[in-house]
Enzyme design. Structure first.
Site, short mmCIF file in Angstrom:
data_model
loop_
_atom_site.label_atom_id
_atom_site.label_comp_id
_atom_site.label_asym_id
_atom_site.label_seq_id
_atom_site.Cartn_x
_atom_site.Cartn_y
_atom_site.Cartn_z
N ARG A 130 -22.90 36.89 -7.36
CA ARG A 130 -24.15 37.45 -6.86
C ARG A 130 -23.85 38.56 -5.85
O ARG A 130 -23.07 38.36 -4.92
CB ARG A 130 -24.94 36.34 -6.17
CG ARG A 130 -26.37 36.73 -5.82
CD ARG A 130 -27.06 35.58 -5.10
NE ARG A 130 -28.51 35.71 -5.16
CZ ARG A 130 -29.34 35.10 -4.33
NH1 ARG A 130 -28.86 34.29 -3.37
NH2 ARG A 130 -30.64 35.25 -4.43
N ASP A 263 -36.47 28.39 -7.72
CA ASP A 263 -36.01 28.89 -6.41
C ASP A 263 -36.00 27.77 -5.35
O ASP A 263 -35.90 28.06 -4.16
CB ASP A 263 -36.81 30.09 -5.90
CG ASP A 263 -36.12 30.80 -4.75
OD1 ASP A 263 -34.88 30.87 -4.75
OD2 ASP A 263 -36.81 31.24 -3.80
O1 LIG Z 1 -35.81 35.91 -0.38
C1 LIG Z 1 -35.02 35.10 0.16
O2 LIG Z 1 -35.05 34.84 1.38
C2 LIG Z 1 -33.99 34.47 -0.66
C3 LIG Z 1 -32.81 34.06 -0.04
C4 LIG Z 1 -31.80 33.58 -0.81
C5 LIG Z 1 -30.50 33.23 -0.22
O3 LIG Z 1 -30.42 33.14 1.00
O4 LIG Z 1 -29.55 33.09 -1.00
O5 LIG Z 1 -31.94 33.44 -2.16
C6 LIG Z 1 -33.09 33.78 -2.79
O6 LIG Z 1 -33.13 33.63 -4.02
C7 LIG Z 1 -34.15 34.31 -2.03
#
Ligand SMILES: O=C(O)c1cc(C(=O)O)oc(=O)c1
Length: 310
Positions: A130, A263
């Site tokens: 990622r 999510d």
């Molecule tokens: O929009 C966010 O805050 C968020 C954060 C994270 C992460 O902290 O990995 O992952 C997500 O898919 C969305």
């Protein structure tokens, strides 16, 4: 379900814990459905949060994630490394190896990662890396470092997951379109859903997918993108109306390159924490036919994360 804990860590002020006691979805997921975007947080006592993190969450363990999977009717998960764990993928790998083969993952790595470490993550079920460009979540990583990582992980057949804000797509365009792998966009590239679905911002995102057949999108996170709701709470069956035209557009135009995920445990929500059962009930609003639902929830994630079963 259990109640969230936070161990020795102090949660970020105003942190919203995941929803306990989610409803049973009314929408019956197709057999073999994959929750293709979810996270584990810690538990912090076992897998400490990274020193460089931008938030400290409540814990969200693999046991709690897999209990939710079973409750909602999913068969499998794709666990995505959360930024609060930085490039320390131990909690992710632990979740994967304890899933009975029913979870695969997306890691975060630095340029210093060794081939042996990549191989060990691959053996555990990691299938992608990622790259995060959301400024409130991570410090900047130089693009040449990311491009080098993208080049190296190709050998394992991994893909790249990208997370960014819609306003930043023009500036990131050249980098994204140069990536040599399959590219999966988190949460539709975070469109501003108060703008018209036919306006220039979302048109650019559609152009990105149309002109680049290696680009996929998760049509996830209506609870994050919605401005006017209504919220997926209190039995609401028509939640997040303002997000539907955006997600439906992507599902209909690119039915073979879309993924969906809860999510869970929904990091950094500020307004409300959705009932995950009602989030599942959102799916038929964006994928209205059984054929689209099967592609979104089964065929596409299986092709990307469990190709050997195809
Ligand atoms: O929009 C966010 O805050 C968020 C954060 C994270 C992460 O902290 O990995 O992952 C997500 O898919 C969305």
């Amino acid at each position: 379900m259990d109640k969230p804990t936070s161990g020795d860590f102090t949660k970020t002020a105003g942190w919203m814990d995941w929803y306990t006691g989610p409803s049973k979805p009314r929408f019956q997921l197709p057999a073999g459905a994959v929750d293709a975007h979810c996270h584990v947080f810690g538990p912090g006592t076992e897998f400490p949060y990274a020193p460089e993190r931008k938030y400290t969450p409540c814990d969200a363990s693999k046991h709690q994630l897999y209990a939710l999977r079973d409750h909602l009717g999913f068969a499998r998960n794709v666990v995505v490394q959360a930024t609060c764990h930085g490039a320390d993928n131990r909690a992710l790998v632990d979740a994967l190896v304890n899933s009975g083969g029913m979870a695969r993952g997306v890691a975060t790595v630095k340029r210093s990662v060794t081939d042996q470490e990549i191989q060990a993550m691959h053996d555990a079920g990691v299938r992608g890396v990622r790259f995060n460009f959301v400024k409130r979540l991570v410090d900047f990583t130089p693009k040449d470092e990311l491009m080098e990582i993208a080049g190296r992980i190709q050998k394992w057949g991994w893909h790249v997951v990208i997370y960014f804000e819609a306003v930043d797509l023009p500036e990131l365009w050249d980098f994204f379109t140069a990536l040599p792998t399959t590219v999966v966009v988190d949460h539709m590239g975070r469109p501003d859903v108060s703008l018209p679905v036919d306006g220039p911002q979302f048109a650019l995102f559609q152009k990105f997918m149309r002109e680049h057949s290696n680009v996929w999108s998760k049509v996830s996170c209506p609870e994050r993108l919605s401005v006017t709701g209504p919220k997926a709470l209190s039995g609401e069956q028509n939640a997040y109306q303002d997000v539907i035209p955006f997600a439906q557009r992507i599902v209909q135009e690119f039915p073979d390159r879309v993924l969906w995920g809860t999510d869970w445990p929904h990091p950094n929500l500020k307004d409300h924490m959705p009932d995950d059962g009602l989030l599942v009930d959102f799916i038929p609003h964006i994928a209205p036919t059984a054929e689209l639902q099967k592609k979104l929830l089964v065929d596409n994630p299986m092709r990307l994360y469990w190709p050997e079963e195809g």
